[in-house]
Design a protein around this motif. Structure first.
Motif, short mmCIF file in Angstrom:
data_model
loop_
_atom_site.label_atom_id
_atom_site.label_comp_id
_atom_site.label_asym_id
_atom_site.label_seq_id
_atom_site.Cartn_x
_atom_site.Cartn_y
_atom_site.Cartn_z
N ASP A 282 13.11 8.90 -3.39
CA ASP A 282 12.41 8.56 -4.63
C ASP A 282 12.23 9.87 -5.65
O ASP A 282 12.28 9.62 -6.82
CB ASP A 282 10.99 8.08 -4.19
N ASP A 283 11.93 11.15 -5.13
CA ASP A 283 11.74 12.27 -5.98
C ASP A 283 12.93 12.47 -6.60
O ASP A 283 12.94 12.54 -7.98
CB ASP A 283 11.48 13.20 -5.03
N ALA B 159 8.12 17.64 -7.58
CA ALA B 159 8.40 16.96 -6.15
C ALA B 159 7.81 17.65 -4.96
O ALA B 159 7.47 18.77 -5.18
CB ALA B 159 9.96 17.47 -6.16
N GLY B 160 7.20 16.88 -4.25
CA GLY B 160 6.54 17.50 -2.94
C GLY B 160 5.08 17.37 -3.15
O GLY B 160 4.26 17.57 -2.09
N TRP C 159 1.83 7.76 -5.03
CA TRP C 159 1.41 7.55 -6.39
C TRP C 159 1.26 6.17 -7.12
O TRP C 159 0.36 5.78 -7.76
CB TRP C 159 2.06 8.52 -7.32
N LEU C 160 2.51 5.50 -6.85
CA LEU C 160 2.51 4.29 -7.65
C LEU C 160 1.48 3.21 -7.03
O LEU C 160 0.69 2.42 -7.58
CB LEU C 160 3.90 3.45 -7.42
N TYR C 161 1.29 3.36 -5.56
CA TYR C 161 0.18 2.35 -5.06
C TYR C 161 -1.17 2.74 -5.66
O TYR C 161 -1.83 1.74 -5.88
CB TYR C 161 0.28 2.70 -3.51
N ARG C 162 -1.50 3.71 -5.79
CA ARG C 162 -2.85 4.28 -6.27
C ARG C 162 -2.98 3.81 -7.62
O ARG C 162 -4.06 3.29 -8.11
CB ARG C 162 -2.84 5.80 -6.27
N VAL C 163 -2.04 3.88 -8.60
CA VAL C 163 -1.91 3.34 -9.82
C VAL C 163 -2.25 1.86 -10.03
O VAL C 163 -3.10 1.18 -10.44
CB VAL C 163 -0.76 3.62 -10.74
#
Length: 204
Positions: A23-24, A83-84, A91-95
């Motif tokens: 993904d990075d 990255a890292g 991050w996307l889940y949190r948003v």
């Protein structure tokens, strides 16, 4: 809009075959102008965000809106991604989670008894009415849980994320995740116990 109703497990297995970039790397390629990287990331992460949003909101249209907004925010921050520092999916889940919280907060005046029944096409991936009834019952029971319990249960037992990742998404400790999921599971079991015969579960 792309159909985001694909199961998250299936999306993972199809999109992360051996040799696929991480993904990075894809996010970095998108920031450099690679449109194909955006398509791959959308196919990989979109269904997972949609699955979470649908379980938390119980509304297909709102879940699609949340997924679109979360992906748009990902594209906007892509040039600044380090990255890292975190997993892109985390991050996307949190948003997505925060967007769902905002939507539910706006609806806070609504009574729990007015929670809408799930749309048939949002939960029906089965040919059997009993299976559909079980999914319906689970969705309704999830809607009765306190917000944080519901979030933890969805992430742990439906999305099957590990507790440390859930802790990062929800910004709480691993111990708090374990407590929330345990209490949520007990509450779900109590709600569904009264419907065992109706849903066709054998005594065990």
């Amino acid at each position: 809009m792309r159909d985001l109703s694909t199961s998250s497990t299936g999306a993972r297995s199809q999109s992360q075959a051996a040799g696929d970039p991480g993904d990075d790397a894809l996010l970095r390629r998108f920031a450099e102008g690679d449109a194909d990287a955006a398509r791959i990331l959308t196919d990989r992460l979109g269904p997972r965000s949609f699955s979470v949003a649908l379980r938390l909101l119980n509304d297909r249209a709102e879940a699609e809106d949340v997924t679109q907004e979360a992906m748009m925010r990902l594209w906007k921050m892509a040039p600044d991604w380090v990255a890292g520092q975190a997993k892109v999916s985390t991050w996307l889940y949190r948003v997505a989670l925060n967007l769902c919280v905002d939507i539910r907060r706006k609806k806070s005046a609504d009574s729990l008894s007015d929670v809408a029944e799930p749309e048939s096409d949002a939960i029906s991936a089965t040919e059997h009415l009993q299976d559909a009834a079980r999914l319906d019952a689970l969705q309704f029971a999830l809607a009765q849980l306190p917000d944080r319990q519901r979030q933890a249960v969805v992430l742990r037992h439906i999305e099957e994320l590990p507790n440390p990742e859930i802790a990062g998404i929800m910004d709480i400790s691993v111990e708090a995740v374990e407590s929330l999921t345990a209490r949520g599971k007990r509450a779900l079991a109590q709600q569904l116990a009264a419907r065992r015969d109706e849903l066709g579960y054998a005594d065990g």
